[in-house]
Design a protein around this motif. Structure first.
Motif, PDB file in Angstrom:
ATOM      1  N   UNK A   1       0.844  -1.194   0.000  1.00 46.92           N
ATOM      2  CA  UNK A   1       0.000   0.000   0.000  1.00 46.92           C
ATOM      3  C   UNK A   1       0.878   1.241   0.000  1.00 46.92           C
ATOM      4  N   UNK A   2       0.531   2.183  -0.873  1.00 43.86           N
ATOM      5  CA  UNK A   2       1.187   3.488  -0.890  1.00 43.86           C
ATOM      6  C   UNK A   2       0.246   4.481  -0.227  1.00 43.86           C
TER       7      UNK A   2
ATOM      8  N   UNK B   1      -1.142   1.625  11.800  1.00 34.94           N
ATOM      9  CA  UNK B   1      -2.377   0.841  11.675  1.00 34.94           C
ATOM     10  C   UNK B   1      -2.199  -0.346  10.737  1.00 34.94           C
ATOM     11  N   UNK B   2      -1.463  -0.156   9.660  1.00 35.79           N
ATOM     12  CA  UNK B   2      -1.406  -1.157   8.596  1.00 35.79           C
ATOM     13  C   UNK B   2      -0.185  -2.059   8.606  1.00 35.79           C
TER      14      UNK B   2
ATOM     15  N   UNK C   1       1.285  -4.304  10.385  1.00 41.80           N
ATOM     16  CA  UNK C   1       1.260  -5.736  10.712  1.00 41.80           C
ATOM     17  C   UNK C   1       0.687  -6.573   9.573  1.00 41.80           C
ATOM     18  N   UNK C   2      -0.205  -5.979   8.816  1.00 39.05           N
ATOM     19  CA  UNK C   2      -0.928  -6.719   7.788  1.00 39.05           C
ATOM     20  C   UNK C   2      -0.461  -6.415   6.360  1.00 39.05           C
ATOM     21  N   UNK C   3       0.124  -5.229   6.161  1.00 37.75           N
ATOM     22  CA  UNK C   3       0.493  -4.794   4.819  1.00 37.75           C
ATOM     23  C   UNK C   3       1.912  -4.233   4.795  1.00 37.75           C
ATOM     24  N   UNK C   4       2.479  -4.185   3.607  1.00 40.30           N
ATOM     25  CA  UNK C   4       3.764  -3.544   3.380  1.00 40.30           C
ATOM     26  C   UNK C   4       3.434  -2.102   2.978  1.00 40.30           C
TER      27      UNK C   4
ATOM     28  N   UNK D   1       0.392  10.118   8.160  1.00 41.45           N
ATOM     29  CA  UNK D   1       1.188   9.037   7.577  1.00 41.45           C
ATOM     30  C   UNK D   1       1.653   8.061   8.658  1.00 41.45           C
ATOM     31  N   UNK D   2       2.026   8.592   9.825  1.00 42.54           N
ATOM     32  CA  UNK D   2       2.460   7.742  10.926  1.00 42.54           C
ATOM     33  C   UNK D   2       1.302   6.869  11.421  1.00 42.54           C
TER      34      UNK D   2
END
Length: 137
Positions: free
Chosen positions: A13-14, A29-30, A32-35, A23-24
Motif C-alpha cells: 500500500x502506498x 495501523x497497517x 502488521x498486515x500490509x507492506x 502518515x504515521x
C-alpha cells in the motif's frame, strides 16, 4: 494471515498525505498486515509510481502543490498504473470533490480523522472485492 503465506505475500500500500502525523497513523495501523510505503506529496507519489506498483493507494485530497484529484488524474493516465485501486482520504465532506474522484474511478473514501478499524475495514473491502472479480473472470 497464515504462517504459510509468510511475509512475501503482504499486499503493498502506498499512503500519500502531506501530514506526517496522518502518515504515521496509517503506517502504525497497517504495518502488521500490509507492506506500507509513505510519501508526503502528490509529486513524490508520481515519482514512486514510476518505479513501483503498489496493490492499493491511500490518497489525501487536500495537499499543497498537487492535490489528490490532480494526482489521481495523472495516475489514471500512467501506463500500467491506471488500474491501481485508490481510496481517497479527506477531512472535508464535500460531495463535489467526492463526485470528481468517483469519476476518476476511486474505490472508496475515508473521512479524517479516521479510526484504525474504519481504515482497515475499507481496505479489506477493496481487496475482497478485487479477489471476487478475479474469481468471476
Amino acid at each position: 494471515m497464515s504462517q504459510i503465506q509468510g511475509r512475501y505475500s503482504k499486499k503493498r500500500i502506498l499512503a500519500v498525505d502531506d501530514t506526517a502525523l496522518t502518515l504515521m497513523r496509517i503506517s502504525n495501523t497497517l504495518r502488521d498486515e500490509y507492506d506500507v510505503s509513505t510519501v508526503n506529496s502528490g509529486i513524490r507519489a508520481l515519482k514512486y509510481l514510476e518505479e513501483q506498483k503498489p496493490d492499493l493507494i491511500l490518497l489525501d485530497i487536500q495537499m499543497a502543490q498537487k492535490d489528490g484529484i490532480e494526482t489521481l488524474r495523472e495516475i489514471r493516465a500512467m501506463k500500467d498504473r491506471a488500474d491501481i485501486p485508490v481510496i481517497m482520504l479527506t477531512a472535508v465532506e464535500d460531495k463535489d470533490i467526492v463526485l470528481k474522484s468517483a469519476k476518476l474511478g476511486i474505490c472508496d473514501y475515508v473521512l479524517k480523522p479516521f479510526s484504525a478499524e474504519t481504515l482497515l475495514d475499507r481496505i479489506h473491502r477493496v481487496f475482497d472485492s478485487l479477489e471476487q472479480k478475479d474469481l468471476e473472470s
